[in-house]
Motif scaffolding. Structure first.
Motif, PDB file in Angstrom:
ATOM      1  N   ILE A 276       5.442   3.506  -1.593  1.00 49.92           N
ATOM      2  CA  ILE A 276       4.735   2.882  -1.639  1.00 49.92           C
ATOM      3  C   ILE A 276       5.029   1.244  -2.352  1.00 49.92           C
ATOM      4  CG2 ILE A 276       2.704   2.215  -3.269  1.00 49.92           C
ATOM      5  CD1 ILE A 276       2.854   5.063  -4.657  1.00 49.92           C
TER       6      ILE A 276
ATOM      7  N   GLN B  72      -2.460   3.359  -9.892  1.00 45.05           N
ATOM      8  CA  GLN B  72      -3.233   3.989  -7.915  1.00 45.05           C
ATOM      9  C   GLN B  72      -2.920   5.568  -8.156  1.00 45.05           C
ATOM     10  OE1 GLN B  72      -5.733   2.582  -6.507  1.00 45.05           O
ATOM     11  NE2 GLN B  72      -5.804   0.729  -7.963  1.00 45.05           N
ATOM     12  N   LEU B  73      -2.508   5.661  -8.717  1.00 43.48           N
ATOM     13  CA  LEU B  73      -1.530   7.270  -8.408  1.00 43.48           C
ATOM     14  C   LEU B  73      -2.059   8.138  -8.719  1.00 43.48           C
ATOM     15  CD1 LEU B  73       1.120   9.001  -6.449  1.00 43.48           C
ATOM     16  CD2 LEU B  73       2.323   8.736  -8.581  1.00 43.48           C
TER      17      LEU B  73
ATOM     18  N   ASP C  15       1.343  -1.132 -10.668  1.00 42.51           N
ATOM     19  CA  ASP C  15       0.425  -0.742  -9.872  1.00 42.51           C
ATOM     20  C   ASP C  15       0.005   0.359  -9.278  1.00 42.51           C
ATOM     21  OD1 ASP C  15      -0.752  -3.368 -11.029  1.00 42.51           O
ATOM     22  OD2 ASP C  15       0.348  -4.443  -8.930  1.00 42.51           O
ATOM     23  N   ALA C  16       1.323   0.591  -8.872  1.00 41.50           N
ATOM     24  CA  ALA C  16       1.511   1.944  -7.835  1.00 41.50           C
ATOM     25  C   ALA C  16       1.486   3.065  -8.850  1.00 41.50           C
ATOM     26  CB  ALA C  16       2.733   2.149  -6.982  1.00 41.50           C
TER      27      ALA C  16
ATOM     28  N   GLY D 283       0.926  -1.578   0.108  1.00 46.10           N
ATOM     29  CA  GLY D 283      -0.052   0.196  -0.123  1.00 46.10           C
ATOM     30  C   GLY D 283       0.612   1.396  -0.230  1.00 46.10           C
ATOM     31  N   PHE D 284      -0.091   2.338   0.340  1.00 50.02           N
ATOM     32  CA  PHE D 284       1.195   3.482   0.421  1.00 50.02           C
ATOM     33  C   PHE D 284       1.286   3.892   1.615  1.00 50.02           C
ATOM     34  CE2 PHE D 284      -0.345   5.947  -3.557  1.00 50.02           C
ATOM     35  CZ  PHE D 284      -0.475   4.847  -4.809  1.00 50.02           C
TER      36      PHE D 284
ATOM     37  N   GLU E 131      -4.177   5.105  -2.163  1.00 50.57           N
ATOM     38  CA  GLU E 131      -4.532   4.569  -4.024  1.00 50.57           C
ATOM     39  C   GLU E 131      -6.145   4.968  -4.002  1.00 50.57           C
ATOM     40  OE1 GLU E 131      -3.126   0.594  -1.699  1.00 50.57           O
ATOM     41  OE2 GLU E 131      -3.959   3.095  -1.066  1.00 50.57           O
ATOM     42  N   SER E 132      -5.896   5.395  -4.958  1.00 52.09           N
ATOM     43  CA  SER E 132      -8.179   6.115  -5.930  1.00 52.09           C
ATOM     44  C   SER E 132      -8.504   5.389  -5.951  1.00 52.09           C
ATOM     45  CB  SER E 132      -7.118   6.615  -7.409  1.00 52.09           C
ATOM     46  OG  SER E 132      -6.497   5.429  -7.836  1.00 52.09           O
ATOM     47  N   SER E 133      -8.112   3.893  -5.620  1.00 46.40           N
ATOM     48  CA  SER E 133      -9.966   3.556  -5.250  1.00 46.40           C
ATOM     49  C   SER E 133      -9.815   3.218  -4.089  1.00 46.40           C
ATOM     50  CB  SER E 133      -9.251   1.907  -5.964  1.00 46.40           C
ATOM     51  OG  SER E 133      -8.279   0.881  -4.989  1.00 46.40           O
TER      52      SER E 133
END
Length: 553
Positions: free
Chosen positions: A71, A81-82, A77-78, A55-56, A526-528
């Motif tokens: 991250i 989601q950034l 993937d990073a 995760g972040f 993460e944006s999600s």
């Protein structure tokens, strides 16, 4: 490349590094920034780090103006989601990362962003070129020259805000905004901070675990780890903050539940200072012989803290940028032009600012703009048990309920979760707490005849048990909107609500996320997961989601 020529014209300079390593490169960059009189006021570094939990991770820094996000995720993937606008990319040690990351680099690249590359494959360089990067002859430096329109940067906010609520949510909001140079007025109907839901003697801080590492688990992990780091910056548990990082032992409910937990322990590489599964002999040894038939999780860095002391530490950290308006009673909220006005029952203006943050828990239901949100007020009664009526615990013990080690001669046990609006102590709720305490200790006579003592608070709970963090939606104007980004919002109105029973660890991280959103900074999540906390999610669910609280995990 000379960074100084790049950042001197930017209010914020954001660097993405594909490999943090031992942090030496980040330290060099920070030293260069620190010694440059023409530097950008804010340096934001985002780096991939493979030795942290997934995760972040926002890592609080002593240096004002410097932000570090680490991250733990694969490169593509990073970046996917950034949420950020990156001015400089440093790409190295990514030979095995494939090429899919290139489109994500282009998505987050600021106009005319720079790129430093080392060891890229031909396919990776070609993929970046196809996305709009133009490389120098040496193949190690590039600039982003895409002609695709970039989303406009949001206008800089006027850094004045009202925070409604002086509990754990409001105190955290004030502290995170004041740290960014805002002028903040905290308004509360009570004469002192932390007199309502944040007024308990002890709150428990601990992470969640799940076999599928689901959304609540990931969110709670991010908030928990941030809280531990942030509290150290505020002075630390047991020092500036009343409490103890004594550890939490979460017992398995039964043999079947224990088997699921063993599977999590076997499938997940968790560092023992974060979470360690203890079988019965180890758990019982830790508890000094108390029964722990099915074992349990030991969270060594967890423990308990008095929420009011956390509030005090955060409010004190605000310094002269904070104005306190306490004991004002109930207020009326109105928008007049570009300003929010709060007036008391006599019509006197209590506070005025262009930004208003609702951090008043269950009280948000009385605010017209927040009333459509499906928030529920649930009563929680904690019982205060004389320490000599229960075994002395070295850790917080929990399962369906919790029991803290003694503080001031009292252990806290609880808490109930019911819809009763009565704020008075209830003998029935006290009996329920004691019954759960006895089950936790496997002793039918523990705390027998304990006097009725404790405290009642009211939690603010959303149907999905997740907090609400962000700009509040305008339900009336939403129509048939299907996407979060298209939901109309009330201007300058934000929420930090729905913390349920996890406000102690949620408050700081949610406030940091909200402050970053308002400022247009890179987000620490993460944006999600940001979307999972957006208050506007209930606009999209209004036609299909059941209202009211759902069963607690």
């Amino acid at each position: 490349m000379d960074y100084r020529a790049c950042w001197c014209t930017r209010a914020r300079y954001t660097v993405f590094d594909s490999h943090y390593g031992d942090g030496a490169a980040v330290r060099v960059l920070t030293d260069v920034w620190r010694t440059d009189p023409h530097r950008s006021p804010n340096l934001h570094i985002i780096a991939l780090c493979d030795h942290l939990l997934p995760g972040f991770h926002r890592m609080p820094q002593a240096e004002p103006g410097v932000t570090l996000d680490l991250i733990s995720a694969p490169l593509a993937d990073a970046l996917a989601q950034l949420t950020a606008r990156v001015d400089m990319f440093r790409l190295h040690d990514i030979e095995r990362a494939g090429t899919d990351f290139a489109r994500h680099v282009a998505r987050v690249a600021a106009q005319d962003a720079c790129l430093q590359a080392q060891g890229l494959t031909q396919d990776q360089a070609a993929a970046l070129t196809a996305q709009g990067f133009v490389f120098d002859a040496d193949g190690r430096h590039a600039r982003f020259a895409s002609r695709k329109p970039r989303p406009p940067a949001p206008p800089a906010p006027e850094r004045r805000a009202i925070v409604l609520g002086a509990g754990i949510a409001g105190s955290a909001a004030a502290e995170r905004l004041c740290a960014r140079g805002w002028q903040v007025t905290v308004v509360d109907r009570q004469p002192q901070p932390a007199m309502e839901a944040s007024g308990n003697r002890a709150g428990i801080f601990m992470p969640l675990l799940s076999k599928d590492d689901n959304v609540p688990t990931r969110l709670t992990r991010a908030a928990y780890l941030y809280a531990l780091r942030h509290w150290e910056r505020l002075g630390g548990i047991g020092r500036a903050i009343e409490g103890d990082k004594c550890g939490v032992l979460q017992l398995a409910r039964d043999a079947g539940h224990a088997d699921v937990q063993r599977a999590i322990a076997a499938d997940t590489s968790l560092p023992p200072d974060f979470a360690e599964w203890l079988e019965r002999p180890e758990a019982e040894a830790l508890l000094g012989g108390l029964p722990a038939r099915d074992g349990g999780w030991l969270f060594r860095g967890a423990g308990w803290a008095r929420p009011g002391s956390v509030c005090a530490a955060m409010l004190d950290a605000c310094g002269g940028r904070l104005e306190r308006k306490l004991g004002v009673g109930d207020v009326r909220i109105e928008r007049d032009g570009e300003q929010w006005h709060l007036t008391n029952e006599h019509g006197v203006v209590v506070a005025r600012a262009p930004n208003l943050i609702l951090a008043n828990g269950a009280g948000a239901a009385q605010v017209p703009q927040a009333a459509p949100l499906p928030l529920t007020m649930l009563r929680g009664q904690v019982s205060h048990v004389p320490a000599d009526m229960v075994p002395k615990l070295p850790v917080v013990l929990c399962r369906e309920a919790y029991l803290t080690p003694p503080s001031g001669g009292v252990c806290s046990a609880g808490a109930t979760y019911d819809a009763d609006p009565n704020p008075a102590l209830s003998p029935a709720s006290h009996a329920e707490n004691l019954e759960r305490l006895r089950g936790l200790l496997s002793d039918p006579h523990a705390a027998e005849d304990a006097p009725l003592a404790g405290r009642v608070g009211f939690r603010c709970v959303a149907p999905d048990r997740l907090p609400l963090v962000g700009r509040l939606p305008d339900f009336d104007a939403a129509g048939t909107t299907e996407r979060l980004r298209d939901v109309p919002r009330h201007p300058g109105l934000y929420g930090l609500l729905g913390y349920a029973s996890r406000g102690l660890i949620w408050a700081g991280f949610a406030a940091e996320l909200l402050a970053a959103q308002i400022e247009g900074e890179p987000l620490p999540l993460e944006s999600s997961l940001v979307d999972a906390l957006d208050p506007a999610r209930f606009v999209l669910r209004a036609r299909r989601a059941p209202r009211g609280p759902q069963p607690e995990n």
